[in-house]
Design a protein around this motif. Structure first.
Motif, PDB file in Angstrom:
ATOM      1  N   ARG A  53      18.974   5.718   0.228  1.00 27.79           N
ATOM      2  CA  ARG A  53      18.207   4.741  -0.563  1.00 27.79           C
ATOM      3  C   ARG A  53      16.732   4.642  -0.231  1.00 27.79           C
ATOM      4  NH1 ARG A  53      22.792   1.658   1.533  1.00 27.79           N
ATOM      5  NH2 ARG A  53      24.537   2.215   0.207  1.00 27.79           N
ATOM      6  N   GLY A  54      16.320   5.125   0.912  1.00 26.32           N
ATOM      7  CA  GLY A  54      14.891   5.166   1.220  1.00 26.32           C
ATOM      8  C   GLY A  54      14.197   3.826   1.264  1.00 26.32           C
ATOM      9  N   THR A  55      14.939   2.777   1.634  1.00 24.16           N
ATOM     10  CA  THR A  55      14.337   1.446   1.682  1.00 24.16           C
ATOM     11  C   THR A  55      13.246   1.375   2.761  1.00 24.16           C
ATOM     12  OG1 THR A  55      16.529   0.637   1.164  1.00 24.16           O
ATOM     13  CG2 THR A  55      14.919  -1.001   1.867  1.00 24.16           C
ATOM     14  N   PHE A  56      12.150   0.681   2.449  1.00 18.50           N
ATOM     15  CA  PHE A  56      11.170   0.362   3.488  1.00 18.50           C
ATOM     16  C   PHE A  56      11.689  -0.883   4.199  1.00 18.50           C
ATOM     17  CE2 PHE A  56       8.823   2.595   0.206  1.00 18.50           C
ATOM     18  CZ  PHE A  56       8.075   3.510   0.921  1.00 18.50           C
ATOM     19  N   THR A  61       8.926  -6.454   2.832  1.00 15.14           N
ATOM     20  CA  THR A  61       9.699  -7.377   2.015  1.00 15.14           C
ATOM     21  C   THR A  61      10.147  -6.681   0.735  1.00 15.14           C
ATOM     22  OG1 THR A  61       7.775  -8.143   0.798  1.00 15.14           O
ATOM     23  CG2 THR A  61       8.310  -9.330   2.821  1.00 15.14           C
ATOM     24  N   VAL A  62      11.068  -7.323   0.034  1.00 16.96           N
ATOM     25  CA  VAL A  62      11.553  -6.795  -1.238  1.00 16.96           C
ATOM     26  C   VAL A  62      10.380  -6.641  -2.199  1.00 16.96           C
ATOM     27  CG1 VAL A  62      12.969  -7.360  -3.256  1.00 16.96           C
ATOM     28  CG2 VAL A  62      13.867  -7.705  -0.939  1.00 16.96           C
ATOM     29  N   GLU A  63       9.512  -7.653  -2.238  1.00 10.86           N
ATOM     30  CA  GLU A  63       8.368  -7.606  -3.135  1.00 10.86           C
ATOM     31  C   GLU A  63       7.475  -6.392  -2.810  1.00 10.86           C
ATOM     32  OE1 GLU A  63       5.049  -9.682  -2.354  1.00 10.86           O
ATOM     33  OE2 GLU A  63       4.227  -9.557  -4.384  1.00 10.86           O
ATOM     34  N   GLU A  64       7.230  -6.200  -1.510  1.00  5.36           N
ATOM     35  CA  GLU A  64       6.367  -5.074  -1.122  1.00  5.36           C
ATOM     36  C   GLU A  64       7.010  -3.741  -1.487  1.00  5.36           C
ATOM     37  OE1 GLU A  64       3.860  -6.854   2.660  1.00  5.36           O
ATOM     38  OE2 GLU A  64       5.938  -6.307   2.972  1.00  5.36           O
ATOM     39  N   ASN A  65       8.336  -3.645  -1.319  1.00  6.06           N
ATOM     40  CA  ASN A  65       9.047  -2.439  -1.721  1.00  6.06           C
ATOM     41  C   ASN A  65       8.823  -2.146  -3.200  1.00  6.06           C
ATOM     42  OD1 ASN A  65      11.316  -0.920   0.058  1.00  6.06           O
ATOM     43  ND2 ASN A  65      10.879  -2.931   0.919  1.00  6.06           N
ATOM     44  N   GLN A 111      12.251 -11.653   1.116  1.00  9.37           N
ATOM     45  CA  GLN A 111      13.079 -11.362   2.271  1.00  9.37           C
ATOM     46  C   GLN A 111      12.755  -9.959   2.774  1.00  9.37           C
ATOM     47  OE1 GLN A 111      16.952 -12.797   1.191  1.00  9.37           O
ATOM     48  NE2 GLN A 111      17.918 -11.437   2.662  1.00  9.37           N
ATOM     49  N   GLN A 112      12.966  -9.739   4.073  1.00  9.75           N
ATOM     50  CA  GLN A 112      12.775  -8.393   4.621  1.00  9.75           C
ATOM     51  C   GLN A 112      13.853  -7.476   4.042  1.00  9.75           C
ATOM     52  OE1 GLN A 112      12.971  -8.215   8.923  1.00  9.75           O
ATOM     53  NE2 GLN A 112      12.996  -5.983   8.845  1.00  9.75           N
ATOM     54  N   ALA A 113      13.431  -6.325   3.507  1.00 10.04           N
ATOM     55  CA  ALA A 113      14.367  -5.473   2.771  1.00 10.04           C
ATOM     56  C   ALA A 113      15.500  -4.971   3.657  1.00 10.04           C
ATOM     57  CB  ALA A 113      13.612  -4.292   2.166  1.00 10.04           C
TER      58      ALA A 113
END
Lengths: 236, 290, 333
Positions: free
Chosen positions: A87-90, A94-98, A131-133
């Motif tokens: 999934r390559g999540t950062f 945060t979700v917004e920043e992702n 929230q933190q991703a």
């Protein structure tokens, strides 16, 4: 339908070990194409080859332009969004920043406009916005990854095992949304899956990959009714 | 009591310098997992450039801005020319390149600008001390400049698209490329910014400690201590750590070990952090669910 | 193969010993320093080259060894040769104590801490409370030992032969250590720490012990250096000494026993040449050569020599060469 992406004689290798041995395939504009195959068949490598993440030879044409040999970031910039395996999540962001990063190549205004659409598909992301991703569940991270990819406003969406590690209900939800995205936005999708039933259900075209070679190609319906495939990959 | 307050205040003043250099170290560490052992010598070189520009007749703030720009370019060019080919090399090679840079900058400085100790002008010169004799005008001015730079860096990383992209490239280069971020450019930018931070720190401390080619080597040590104390992967922690080390240095120097052993306090701080709190005070424990 | 290497070291030392009678004065002193630095770099190589733990502060152990010898000679009238074992023990103990916290963590922590140690060391040596022993800023002057047993050798010749003999013994011991079971474990920690741990190697302990051995080597080199230079002072042991040893390691050849000799020759002779250009040039030359080697000849002079020898003797590789290659292959297996 016109072809959007075409690979001709595509080889790929990690260092000395060759993974793809000259495969051909195409993805039609506005359609869903799926790439089936067992573990280690080379499905993930095929997507990585398109995105320029592995060393390749052969040709890849996208919208009439050759893209093989280009840098990953340039391939993203011509309109190919890749939801990678894992999934390559950062995780740290945060979700917004992702999501903002998904729209990195586009103006800020475009991000704000498209965000509403992403929330329409994935309302849960809106609740998790700040929230933190890394704290999201697997399903939520998959949704975040797809949302991030959509914000690139791509012409082609590459999905690597979107069902991986998710509970069956969540998998169904994700595939329903993918189907909607394809229908509502005429989004072209190339999806790699081990779960052949699900993938074939939303696809028009399908390919079967075995140890780096394309062994079957046709309409999704053809492959779904093929005796050999049914036995080996569909499990009934 | 007054003496103690005085020590704490001037500890915070030098702490700001350590905080800047610590932040520069952490920025590079976060994106590449390299520790730039040449950060101090690069800053010294920048400070000499500033002095040369002032001597050539530029007004102080003109020289300041020019030095910031030159240092930024210098940092970015070093990343592109020297560090980029080393991206996948073993750790020993990258450490070796940093040591090589340290040597080159140190001797270039001595070669071009001579080894004699020089005084460096302060833009905040005036003879009367401020705050009831606690701080000299330069100390106060330098602190304001340092804090302004730190706040600007914070705002840049928090609230700009480019800052976000740089953080993303540091955390997850693969995903960053997939959304179209040119990770190589981000690394060069990071190096440029780090060199700039070092240059400002050098220009602010030089009027206090005088300028010589080894000026920053002790400061680099305090910055290491600050970065480790705050958590080597945590920029905010590194800044707080830098200030803390400034205070520790001053209090320790005044009341515990004496000024002769001040530098060793940095060493003791480093070892103490490794023994008691290897992740630093604010080392990030990442919450992850798989 | 171990036998071949032993033979090579003994033969090499015998040839080197013959030089004592062809050269005199300053040149012999330079050779003495080459042997001294070779031991120091070998020490650094054991931990950084073979064990993969980067130390940027080995100058500190060199300094401790030098000071132990100087203090024992000047304050306690201990004969110079008897100071070596004492210095070896003290440096090993220091190495162990210092390595313990830093090596537990791996990564760059050792490089950072050792670098900090090297930067802070001169100030520690100048500490007034230690002045009765260290002589403070002034340092300690000791006298040059004369040849014993009425041998007809000049002091320079004797010092060179003495240093060479110690060096030969230490190289033999290191070669044996590194080619045996312990050596394999040391290299396994560098190449594949996870597998090494799975096979029952206590990583932290092995790394710390290796660091102690490495400190012992460099410390003994420091003692020999102090005897040869007849003077120790805080400013001789700045961070640049540590960096110089590191440059010698890379340029000579990482994880190569003969590399230590090449590296030592490099750091003794090249600055002399460079300083004819400018006092500042030595550092720049070091820096540029260091970076150039890392890019273009990462195996150092030793690797280059090995390739040349192999090309010259394609049919029957010299025994030394084969031993070296074997060691390398093991190292990377």
């Amino acid at each position: 339908m016109p072809k959007l992406l075409e690979a001709i004689g595509l080889h790929a290798a990690y260092g000395a070990s060759k993974v793809l041995h000259g495969i051909d395939f195409l993805v039609e504009e506005g359609g869903v194409t799926c790439l089936l195959g067992a573990n280690g068949a080379g499905k993930t490598t095929t997507l990585r080859a398109i995105s320029g993440m592995v060393r390749t030879s052969g040709e890849i044409h996208f919208a009439g332009v050759r893209i093989d040999g280009r840098a990953t970031e340039d391939i993203a910039r011509v309109g190919i969004a890749h939801v990678p395996d894992g999934r390559g999540t950062f995780m740290e962001l945060t979700v917004e920043e992702n999501l903002r990063l998904g729209a990195y190549t586009r103006p800020d205004r475009a991000f704000r406009e498209d965000l509403a659409q992403v929330f329409d598909y994935f309302p849960r992301l809106q609740q998790r916005m700040y929230q933190q991703a890394g704290t999201l569940s697997g399903g939520e991270q998959q949704m975040l990854a797809i949302g991030r990819a959509l914000l690139l406003r791509p012409r082609l969406l590459l999905l690597d095992e979107p069902s991986f590690g998710l509970a069956p209900l969540i998998v169904e939800e994700v595939f329903t949304i993918l189907h909607r995205i394809n229908l509502e936005q005429r989004m072209s999708i190339l999806v790699v899956e081990q779960n052949a039933n699900l993938a074939l259900a939303i696809s028009e075209r399908a390919y079967l990959l075995e140890t780096g070679r394309m062994v079957m190609a046709g309409s999704a319906a053809e492959l779904a009714t093929n005796e050999a495939i049914r036995r080996s990959y569909l499990g009934f | 009591m007054i003496g103690l307050l005085h020590q704490i205040l001037s500890g915070l003043v030098t702490g700001g310098i350590y905080a800047s250099v610590a932040l520069a170290l952490v920025m590079i560490y976060q994106s590449t997992h390299h520790v730039n052992f040449a950060q101090g010598e690069m800053a010294t070189f920048s400070t000499y450039i500033a002095l040369a520009l002032i001597d050539a007749g530029l007004p102080y703030w003109g020289a300041f801005v020019a030095t910031v720009v030159i240092s930024f370019i210098m940092g970015a060019v070093i990343q592109i020319v020297l560090m980029r080919p080393m991206a996948n090399a073993p750790v020993l090679s990258s450490v070796g390149v940093f040591i090589g840079l340290l040597l080159v900058f140190n001797s270039l400085t001595g070669w071009i600008f001579s080894y004699t100790i020089k005084s460096f002008p302060s833009p905040f010169e005036s003879s009367r001390p401020l705050l009831g004799g606690f701080l000299s005008p330069h100390e106060l001015g330098a602190t304001v400049v340092t804090l302004a730079v730190l706040v600007a860096v914070y705002l840049f990383f928090r609230h700009t698209k480019l800052g976000l992209a740089m953080r993303a490239a540091a955390f997850n280069p693969v995903s960053s490329r997939l959304v179209g971020i040119r990770v190589g450019h981000m690394l060069a930018l990071g190096w440029g910014l780090a060199a700039t931070l070092g240059a400002v720190a050098g220009m602010m401390i030089a009027p206090v400690v005088f300028l010589d080619p080894n000026m920053m080597s002790g400061i680099l040590l305090y910055a290491f201590a600050g970065a480790l104390l705050g958590g080597i992967d945590n920029p905010a922690g590194a800044v707080i750590g830098g200030f803390a080390v400034g205070v520790i240095e001053n209090l320790g120097g005044a009341y515990v070990v004496g000024t002769e052993l001040k530098l060793s306090l940095a060493l003791f701080t480093i070892v103490a952090v490794l023994v008691f709190r290897p992740n630093g005070l604010f080392g990030r424990v990442l919450v992850t669910r798989v | 193969m171990a036998g071949a290497r032993t033979l090579a070291i003994i033969a090499g030392s015998a040839c080197a010993a013959a030089l004592a009678f062809g050269l005199s004065g300053y040149h012999l002193f330079q050779l003495t320093m080459v042997v001294t630095y070779a031991i120091a770099i070998l020490g650094l190589n054991i931990v950084t080259g073979y064990n993969g733990q980067i130390s940027l502060g080995h100058g500190a152990f060199y300094a401790i060894g030098a000071y132990v010898t100087a203090i024992l000679i000047s304050n306690y009238d201990v004969p110079y040769w008897a100071t070596l074992p004492v210095s070896a023990l003290i440096c090993a103990a220091f190495g162990f104590a210092f390595g313990l916290p830093a090596l537990r963590l791996g990564g760059l922590y050792l490089a950072l801490t050792t670098f900090a140690l090297a930067v802070a060391l001169p100030q520690l040596l100048k500490y007034p409370a230690l002045e009765p022993w260290t002589g403070g800023v002034q340092g300690i002057v000791i006298s040059k030992p004369e040849a014993p047993f009425g041998l007809k050798l000049s002091a320079d010749q004797w010092l060179y032969l003495f240093t060479l003999a110690i060096g030969a013994v230490m190289f033999l011991l290191a070669a044996n250590l590194l080619s045996g079971r312990i050596g394999r474990a040391i290299r396994a920690v560098r190449d594949n720490p996870i597998a090494a741990e799975a096979m029952g190697v206590d990583l932290a302990l092995l790394k710390t012990r290796t660091f102690a051995v490495s400190a012992l080597y460099t410390g003994v080199a420091g003692s020999l250096g102090a005897i040869a230079v007849q003077f120790v002072a805080p400013d001789s042991f700045s961070v640049f000494l540590s960096i110089t040893l590191f440059v010698g390691l890379v340029v000579g050849g990482v994880a190569s026993i003969s590399g230590a000799i090449f590296g030592a020759a490099f750091i003794v002779f090249v600055p002399n040449l460079a300083e004819q250009v400018s006092k500042a040039a030595a550092g720049a030359v070091y820096g540029v050569i260091l970076i150039a080697f890392l890019y273009f000849i990462p195996s150092g002079f030793a690797g280059m020599a090995r390739r040349i020898l192999q090309r010259m003797l394609p049919q029957r590789p010299a025994m030394v060469v084969r031993a070296e290659v074997g060691a390398r292959e093991n190292g990377h297996a």
